[in-house]
Motif scaffolding. Structure first.
Motif, PDB file in Angstrom:
ATOM      1  N   ALA A  46       0.721  -1.074   0.208  1.00  0.00           N
ATOM      2  CA  ALA A  46      -0.060   0.131   0.033  1.00  0.00           C
ATOM      3  C   ALA A  46       1.123   1.502  -0.096  1.00  0.00           C
ATOM      4  O   ALA A  46       0.475   1.963  -0.769  1.00  0.00           O
ATOM      5  N   SER A  47       2.226   1.246   1.187  1.00  0.00           N
ATOM      6  CA  SER A  47       2.828   2.578   0.874  1.00  0.00           C
ATOM      7  C   SER A  47       3.431   2.976  -0.594  1.00  0.00           C
ATOM      8  O   SER A  47       4.045   3.731  -0.823  1.00  0.00           O
ATOM      9  N   ASP A  71       1.347  -3.485   5.423  1.00  0.00           N
ATOM     10  CA  ASP A  71       1.763  -2.802   4.556  1.00  0.00           C
ATOM     11  C   ASP A  71       1.556  -3.594   3.389  1.00  0.00           C
ATOM     12  O   ASP A  71       1.065  -3.264   2.390  1.00  0.00           O
ATOM     13  N   VAL A  72       1.451  -5.353   3.212  1.00  0.00           N
ATOM     14  CA  VAL A  72       0.500  -5.863   2.475  1.00  0.00           C
ATOM     15  C   VAL A  72      -0.474  -6.476   2.341  1.00  0.00           C
ATOM     16  O   VAL A  72      -1.372  -6.791   3.261  1.00  0.00           O
ATOM     17  N   GLU A  73      -1.500  -5.752   1.447  1.00  0.00           N
ATOM     18  CA  GLU A  73      -2.615  -6.532   0.726  1.00  0.00           C
ATOM     19  C   GLU A  73      -2.754  -7.189  -0.716  1.00  0.00           C
ATOM     20  O   GLU A  73      -2.042  -6.834  -1.642  1.00  0.00           O
ATOM     21  N   GLY A  98       4.827   2.109 -10.317  1.00  0.00           N
ATOM     22  CA  GLY A  98       4.875   1.054  -9.156  1.00  0.00           C
ATOM     23  C   GLY A  98       5.646  -0.320 -10.110  1.00  0.00           C
ATOM     24  O   GLY A  98       5.394  -0.552 -11.769  1.00  0.00           O
ATOM     25  N   ASN A  99       6.387  -1.295  -9.437  1.00  0.00           N
ATOM     26  CA  ASN A  99       6.911  -2.010  -9.461  1.00  0.00           C
ATOM     27  C   ASN A  99       6.714  -3.196  -9.996  1.00  0.00           C
ATOM     28  O   ASN A  99       5.881  -4.107  -8.864  1.00  0.00           O
ATOM     29  N   ALA A 112       9.955  -8.091  -0.027  1.00  0.00           N
ATOM     30  CA  ALA A 112      11.012  -6.965   0.822  1.00  0.00           C
ATOM     31  C   ALA A 112      11.139  -6.534   0.267  1.00  0.00           C
ATOM     32  O   ALA A 112      11.756  -5.028   0.254  1.00  0.00           O
ATOM     33  N   GLY A 113       9.927  -5.950  -0.635  1.00  0.00           N
ATOM     34  CA  GLY A 113       9.858  -4.495  -1.074  1.00  0.00           C
ATOM     35  C   GLY A 113       9.866  -4.392  -2.910  1.00  0.00           C
ATOM     36  O   GLY A 113      10.594  -3.459  -3.305  1.00  0.00           O
ATOM     37  N   THR A 114      10.790  -5.486  -3.339  1.00  0.00           N
ATOM     38  CA  THR A 114      11.441  -5.381  -4.865  1.00  0.00           C
ATOM     39  C   THR A 114      10.254  -4.819  -5.702  1.00  0.00           C
ATOM     40  O   THR A 114      11.067  -4.062  -6.686  1.00  0.00           O
ATOM     41  N   VAL A 115       9.644  -5.585  -5.755  1.00  0.00           N
ATOM     42  CA  VAL A 115       8.085  -5.145  -6.401  1.00  0.00           C
ATOM     43  C   VAL A 115       6.272  -4.859  -5.478  1.00  0.00           C
ATOM     44  O   VAL A 115       6.917  -5.028  -4.026  1.00  0.00           O
ATOM     45  N   ASP A 116       6.034  -3.599  -6.182  1.00  0.00           N
ATOM     46  CA  ASP A 116       5.164  -3.266  -5.172  1.00  0.00           C
ATOM     47  C   ASP A 116       4.243  -4.022  -5.700  1.00  0.00           C
ATOM     48  O   ASP A 116       2.684  -3.656  -5.134  1.00  0.00           O
ATOM     49  N   MET A 117       3.660  -4.688  -6.597  1.00  0.00           N
ATOM     50  CA  MET A 117       2.476  -5.372  -7.077  1.00  0.00           C
ATOM     51  C   MET A 117       2.223  -6.272  -8.083  1.00  0.00           C
ATOM     52  O   MET A 117       3.505  -6.700  -8.534  1.00  0.00           O
TER      53      MET A 117
END
Length: 349
Positions: free
Chosen positions: A142-143, A245-247, A163-164, A223-228
């Motif tokens: 989400a962030s 933060d994961v949805e 986003g990635n 890990a935040g390497t991808v956003d979606m």
């Protein structure tokens, strides 16, 4: 997501370990009524933990029949069934694969003792013991996004929603998501128009990071390497337990009404497998499996045994069915070979 729901999600992860330990303790007590074994191929991970805690361990303790897990390989299951000499009794498989095997005469009828799963189509109920429901969903951080995605069109909108983006190396749900993004109505998805779907996928291919496994894709999201990313809902639930933060985008969730177990032709232990299938169609045990894994039940009465908070994070509930795109697994079964071929060619191109 509210704190109450987040706490429930975390409870699912904890229940996995607790349920598994309880099942093992019950198994160690012995006292079975018989002996022998049954061999079930599966994919490990959270589903195997659920199978063991909700079914396998107690089944062995009560019957004396050992459940042996094998590493799932669909091609091998089919090949062994075609010869009529299988090393496995069953395999955890998608509904459309089970339908195809039934149509090809590769599996046996279940015994009359096995309760029929309500979500399996009538013409296939005598062959498939329901395992669980699942949805393929857009999972996101989400962030990392300017706004919440509400459709597969948003995933394709790389400029409006930067986003990635991650994408699976496995085909399931990919053409369906692309067609929805291209404006195809949910009730007009099948038969799948592959030319249109892969043309739509071409539009964002250069913006995608591909992952060979769902586990690798889930790790990248964590890990935040991808956003979606497109993932099965059960791969996302454990991440949500650890990270607020994961949805999941439940809008246009791709709902698969059943996975299931069949009995292969030439199964070495068909009688034992039928007994296990009876065990696995129990509503209370399916509810327990759902609590552990985040995947939904396939038999009547199981959802009613779950708390509203638990049901709120499962596929197949009234809330999530309002926004679901239900996959026609019977129609899909006749297109799967072409689907796999076309997707492999697209990945390699």
């Amino acid at each position: 997501m509210g704190n109450k729901k987040k706490a429930l999600v975390r409870g699912i992860a904890a229940a996995s370990a607790i349920g598994l330990a309880a099942g093992l303790a019950a198994c160690s007590g012995g006292g079975g009524e018989g002996d022998g074994q049954v061999v079930v191929a599966n994919y490990g991970g959270i589903t195997l933990e659920g199978f063991e805690a909700a079914y396998f361990d107690d089944f062995t303790a009560e019957t004396g029949i050992e459940v042996i897990s094998a590493d799932a390989d669909v091609a091998r299951y089919v090949q062994m069934s075609e010869t009529g000499e299988s090393e496995w009794d069953s395999i955890d498989a998608d509904g459309f694969a089970n339908v195809d095997w039934i149509n090809r005469g590769l599996v046996q009828e279940m015994s009359d003792d096995v309760p029929r799963a309500s979500l399996v189509p009538d013409e296939y109920k005598d062959y498939i013991a329901g395992a669980y429901t699942q949805s393929f969903v857009l999972a996101y951080r989400a962030s990392a996004l300017d706004r919440e995605p509400t459709s597969w069109k948003d995933f394709w909108d790389v400029e409006g929603l930067p986003g990635n983006r991650g994408w699976p190396g496995y085909y399931i749900g990919t053409a369906e998501a692309a067609l929805l993004a291209d404006g195809v109505a949910p009730d007009e998805l099948f038969p799948l128009d592959f030319d249109r779907a892969f043309g739509k996928l071409d539009e964002i291919k250069g913006d995608l990071t591909f992952f060979e496994s769902y586990a690798a894709g889930a790790q990248a999201l964590q890990a935040g390497t991808v956003d979606m990313i497109l993932l099965p809902n059960g791969r996302v639930t454990p991440l949500m337990a650890e990270d607020d933060d994961v949805e999941i985008m439940w809008d246009e969730n791709l709902f698969y009404p059943f996975t299931g177990f069949t009995i292969s032709q030439g199964a070495p232990n068909p009688e034992a497998m039928n007994k296990l299938m009876v065990y696995m169609q129990d509503p209370e045990r399916q509810a327990r499996f759902a609590e552990i894994t985040g995947y939904g039940p396939t038999v009547d009465g199981a959802l009613e045994l779950l708390s509203p908070e638990t049901a709120a994070i499962l596929p197949g509930t009234e809330e999530h069915m309002r926004n679901a795109v239900t996959i026609d697994q019977v129609a899909l079964s006749s297109q799967t070979d072409e689907y796999v071929s076309r997707y492999s060619e697209w990945l390699a191109g």
